[in-house]
Motif scaffolding. Structure first.
Motif, PDB file in Angstrom:
ATOM      1  N   ILE A  75       0.680  -0.766  -0.731  1.00 45.59           N
ATOM      2  CA  ILE A  75      -0.321  -0.175   0.228  1.00 45.59           C
ATOM      3  C   ILE A  75       0.923   1.554  -0.057  1.00 45.59           C
ATOM      4  CG2 ILE A  75      -1.740   1.404   1.221  1.00 45.59           C
ATOM      5  CD1 ILE A  75      -2.611  -1.029   2.623  1.00 45.59           C
ATOM      6  N   THR A  76       0.598   2.354  -0.940  1.00 46.84           N
ATOM      7  CA  THR A  76       1.503   3.593  -0.716  1.00 46.84           C
ATOM      8  C   THR A  76       1.440   4.460  -0.996  1.00 46.84           C
ATOM      9  OG1 THR A  76       3.144   2.364  -2.110  1.00 46.84           O
ATOM     10  CG2 THR A  76       2.942   3.962  -2.576  1.00 46.84           C
ATOM     11  N   LEU A  77       1.151   5.594   0.036  1.00 49.32           N
ATOM     12  CA  LEU A  77       0.336   6.810  -0.255  1.00 49.32           C
ATOM     13  C   LEU A  77       1.432   7.837  -0.919  1.00 49.32           C
ATOM     14  CD1 LEU A  77      -1.066   7.069   3.537  1.00 49.32           C
ATOM     15  CD2 LEU A  77      -2.129   6.212   1.722  1.00 49.32           C
ATOM     16  N   ARG A  78       0.527   8.306  -2.136  1.00 52.52           N
ATOM     17  CA  ARG A  78       1.475   9.251  -2.741  1.00 52.52           C
ATOM     18  C   ARG A  78       0.521  10.383  -3.797  1.00 52.52           C
ATOM     19  NH1 ARG A  78       3.004   5.131  -5.980  1.00 52.52           N
ATOM     20  NH2 ARG A  78       2.385   5.447  -8.228  1.00 52.52           N
ATOM     21  N   GLY A  79       0.609  11.262  -3.733  1.00 51.86           N
ATOM     22  CA  GLY A  79      -0.347  12.563  -4.640  1.00 51.86           C
ATOM     23  C   GLY A  79      -1.774  12.428  -3.847  1.00 51.86           C
ATOM     24  N   GLY A  80      -1.502  11.935  -3.004  1.00 48.23           N
ATOM     25  CA  GLY A  80      -3.262  12.582  -2.561  1.00 48.23           C
ATOM     26  C   GLY A  80      -3.935  11.494  -2.806  1.00 48.23           C
ATOM     27  N   THR A  81      -3.064   9.614  -2.631  1.00 44.02           N
ATOM     28  CA  THR A  81      -3.950   8.405  -3.454  1.00 44.02           C
ATOM     29  C   THR A  81      -3.565   7.890  -2.340  1.00 44.02           C
ATOM     30  OG1 THR A  81      -4.667   9.603  -5.476  1.00 44.02           O
ATOM     31  CG2 THR A  81      -4.282   7.229  -5.023  1.00 44.02           C
ATOM     32  N   MET A  82      -4.390   6.743  -2.069  1.00 41.75           N
ATOM     33  CA  MET A  82      -3.874   5.265  -1.503  1.00 41.75           C
ATOM     34  C   MET A  82      -3.674   4.839  -2.877  1.00 41.75           C
ATOM     35  SD  MET A  82      -5.204   3.364   1.287  1.00 41.75           S
ATOM     36  CE  MET A  82      -7.196   2.932   0.808  1.00 41.75           C
ATOM     37  N   HIS A  83      -2.270   3.840  -3.039  1.00 39.28           N
ATOM     38  CA  HIS A  83      -2.074   2.847  -4.087  1.00 39.28           C
ATOM     39  C   HIS A  83      -2.163   1.324  -3.533  1.00 39.28           C
ATOM     40  CE1 HIS A  83      -1.405   5.551  -7.020  1.00 39.28           C
ATOM     41  NE2 HIS A  83      -1.125   7.017  -6.325  1.00 39.28           N
ATOM     42  N   LEU A  84      -3.403   0.938  -3.944  1.00 37.54           N
ATOM     43  CA  LEU A  84      -3.170  -0.846  -3.561  1.00 37.54           C
ATOM     44  C   LEU A  84      -3.086  -1.468  -4.699  1.00 37.54           C
ATOM     45  CD1 LEU A  84      -6.733   0.239  -2.556  1.00 37.54           C
ATOM     46  CD2 LEU A  84      -4.427   0.073  -1.054  1.00 37.54           C
ATOM     47  N   LYS A  85      -1.319  -2.854  -4.510  1.00 39.57           N
ATOM     48  CA  LYS A  85      -1.818  -3.404  -5.331  1.00 39.57           C
ATOM     49  C   LYS A  85      -1.048  -4.428  -4.402  1.00 39.57           C
ATOM     50  CE  LYS A  85       2.453   0.021  -7.462  1.00 39.57           C
ATOM     51  NZ  LYS A  85       3.690   0.023  -6.929  1.00 39.57           N
ATOM     52  N   GLY A  86      -1.799  -5.640  -5.451  1.00 38.07           N
ATOM     53  CA  GLY A  86      -1.819  -7.208  -4.701  1.00 38.07           C
ATOM     54  C   GLY A  86      -2.206  -7.796  -5.564  1.00 38.07           C
ATOM     55  N   GLY A  87      -1.093  -8.248  -5.956  1.00 36.84           N
ATOM     56  CA  GLY A  87      -0.415  -9.288  -7.038  1.00 36.84           C
ATOM     57  C   GLY A  87      -0.714  -8.264  -8.316  1.00 36.84           C
ATOM     58  N   GLU A  88      -1.947  -9.465  -9.042  1.00 35.30           N
ATOM     59  CA  GLU A  88      -1.942  -8.344 -10.692  1.00 35.30           C
ATOM     60  C   GLU A  88      -3.386  -7.369 -10.594  1.00 35.30           C
ATOM     61  OE1 GLU A  88      -5.238 -11.459 -12.002  1.00 35.30           O
ATOM     62  OE2 GLU A  88      -3.026 -12.517 -12.258  1.00 35.30           O
ATOM     63  N   PHE A  89      -3.575  -7.236  -8.987  1.00 40.22           N
ATOM     64  CA  PHE A  89      -4.777  -6.386  -8.855  1.00 40.22           C
ATOM     65  C   PHE A  89      -3.749  -4.973  -8.734  1.00 40.22           C
ATOM     66  CE2 PHE A  89      -6.953 -10.106  -8.661  1.00 40.22           C
ATOM     67  CZ  PHE A  89      -8.125 -10.453  -9.472  1.00 40.22           C
ATOM     68  N   HIS A  90      -4.729  -4.012  -9.068  1.00 40.56           N
ATOM     69  CA  HIS A  90      -4.286  -2.335  -8.638  1.00 40.56           C
ATOM     70  C   HIS A  90      -5.597  -1.565  -8.575  1.00 40.56           C
ATOM     71  CE1 HIS A  90      -0.403  -2.943 -10.740  1.00 40.56           C
ATOM     72  NE2 HIS A  90      -0.589  -4.817 -10.101  1.00 40.56           N
ATOM     73  N   GLU A  91      -5.540  -1.298  -7.725  1.00 41.40           N
ATOM     74  CA  GLU A  91      -6.954   0.104  -7.268  1.00 41.40           C
ATOM     75  C   GLU A  91      -6.044   0.778  -6.576  1.00 41.40           C
ATOM     76  OE1 GLU A  91      -9.772   0.598  -8.561  1.00 41.40           O
ATOM     77  OE2 GLU A  91      -9.858  -1.229  -8.782  1.00 41.40           O
ATOM     78  N   ARG A  92      -7.042   2.447  -6.903  1.00 40.28           N
ATOM     79  CA  ARG A  92      -6.293   3.568  -6.267  1.00 40.28           C
ATOM     80  C   ARG A  92      -7.342   4.242  -5.927  1.00 40.28           C
ATOM     81  NH1 ARG A  92      -3.262   5.278 -11.308  1.00 40.28           N
ATOM     82  NH2 ARG A  92      -2.042   4.211 -11.233  1.00 40.28           N
ATOM     83  N   VAL A  93      -7.334   4.720  -4.047  1.00 44.49           N
ATOM     84  CA  VAL A  93      -8.413   4.615  -3.527  1.00 44.49           C
ATOM     85  C   VAL A  93      -8.018   6.959  -3.339  1.00 44.49           C
ATOM     86  CG1 VAL A  93      -9.744   5.285  -2.023  1.00 44.49           C
ATOM     87  CG2 VAL A  93      -8.935   2.622  -2.603  1.00 44.49           C
ATOM     88  N   PRO A  94      -8.652   7.922  -3.455  1.00 46.95           N
ATOM     89  CA  PRO A  94      -8.097   9.330  -2.863  1.00 46.95           C
ATOM     90  C   PRO A  94      -8.212   9.183  -1.765  1.00 46.95           C
ATOM     91  CG  PRO A  94      -9.374   9.492  -5.265  1.00 46.95           C
ATOM     92  CD  PRO A  94      -9.509   7.919  -4.629  1.00 46.95           C
TER      93      PRO A  94
END
Length: 179
Positions: A75-94
């Motif tokens: 889980i990376t917090l950058r640019g006002g967004t939470m970037h979720l990386k799990g295996g081949e699944f990626h999602e972004r949550v402001p």
């Protein structure tokens, strides 16, 4: 930028994969070679053994690739967004869409929709049974859970080592998370 890794050690999944995909073909090769006197032709047996060996090599490579993909989680917090990386699944949550954060001892009842479900590891899309809301899950077994409610079309369920630190960071929505 702040990174919250998710430690996944899917040893049970690895043991099952090695047993099913690697040891079973070796057992077949051993049986075929042991019965070589009863089967017609050394050439047929040699071809079968070579093809099974090739299949075994391919399976070992695929297992290694699958385990590599399923264990790249963070889980990376950058640019006002939470970037979720799990295996081949990626999602972004402001971070502005985070409404509440709750630490859970037991996860909500979920139905699998699309994702990876290995012993000790879950990633992908699930749906809550109680309110039909979609949930993006990245979770390792025995990791404390953090349920993030958003005002978007889905919520997030995370299994992280330090849910309190991540929860505080998500609710604070600091300027340092906007680098």
């Amino acid at each position: 930028m702040h990174v919250f890794p998710i430690r996944t050690l899917p040893w049970r999944a690895f043991a099952v994969a090695v047993g099913a995909l690697c040891l079973a073909p070796i057992a077949v090769i051993v049986v075929v070679l042991a019965l070589s006197d009863l089967l017609p032709g050394w050439f047929v047996i040699a071809v079968v053994a070579i093809l099974l060996g090739f299949m075994l090599a391919c399976q070992i490579a695929l297992v290694a690739l699958a385990l590599y993909i399923t264990t790249r989680n963070e889980i990376t917090l950058r640019g006002g967004t939470m970037h979720l990386k799990g295996g081949e699944f990626h999602e972004r949550v402001p971070l502005d869409s985070v409404m509440s954060v709750q630490r859970l001892d037991r996860g909500p009842p979920l139905t699998w929709r699309n994702g990876i479900a290995l012993p000790g590891f879950r990633v992908g899309w699930y749906q809550r049974n109680d309110n039909d809301r979609f949930v993006f899950v990245i979770r390792a077994a025995h990791a404390p859970m953090l349920y993030v409610r958003t005002n978007m079309r889905f919520d997030v369920l995370l299994g992280v080592d330090d849910p309190a630190a991540l929860g505080q960071r998500l609710l604070a929505n600091r300027a340092t998370d906007r680098d």
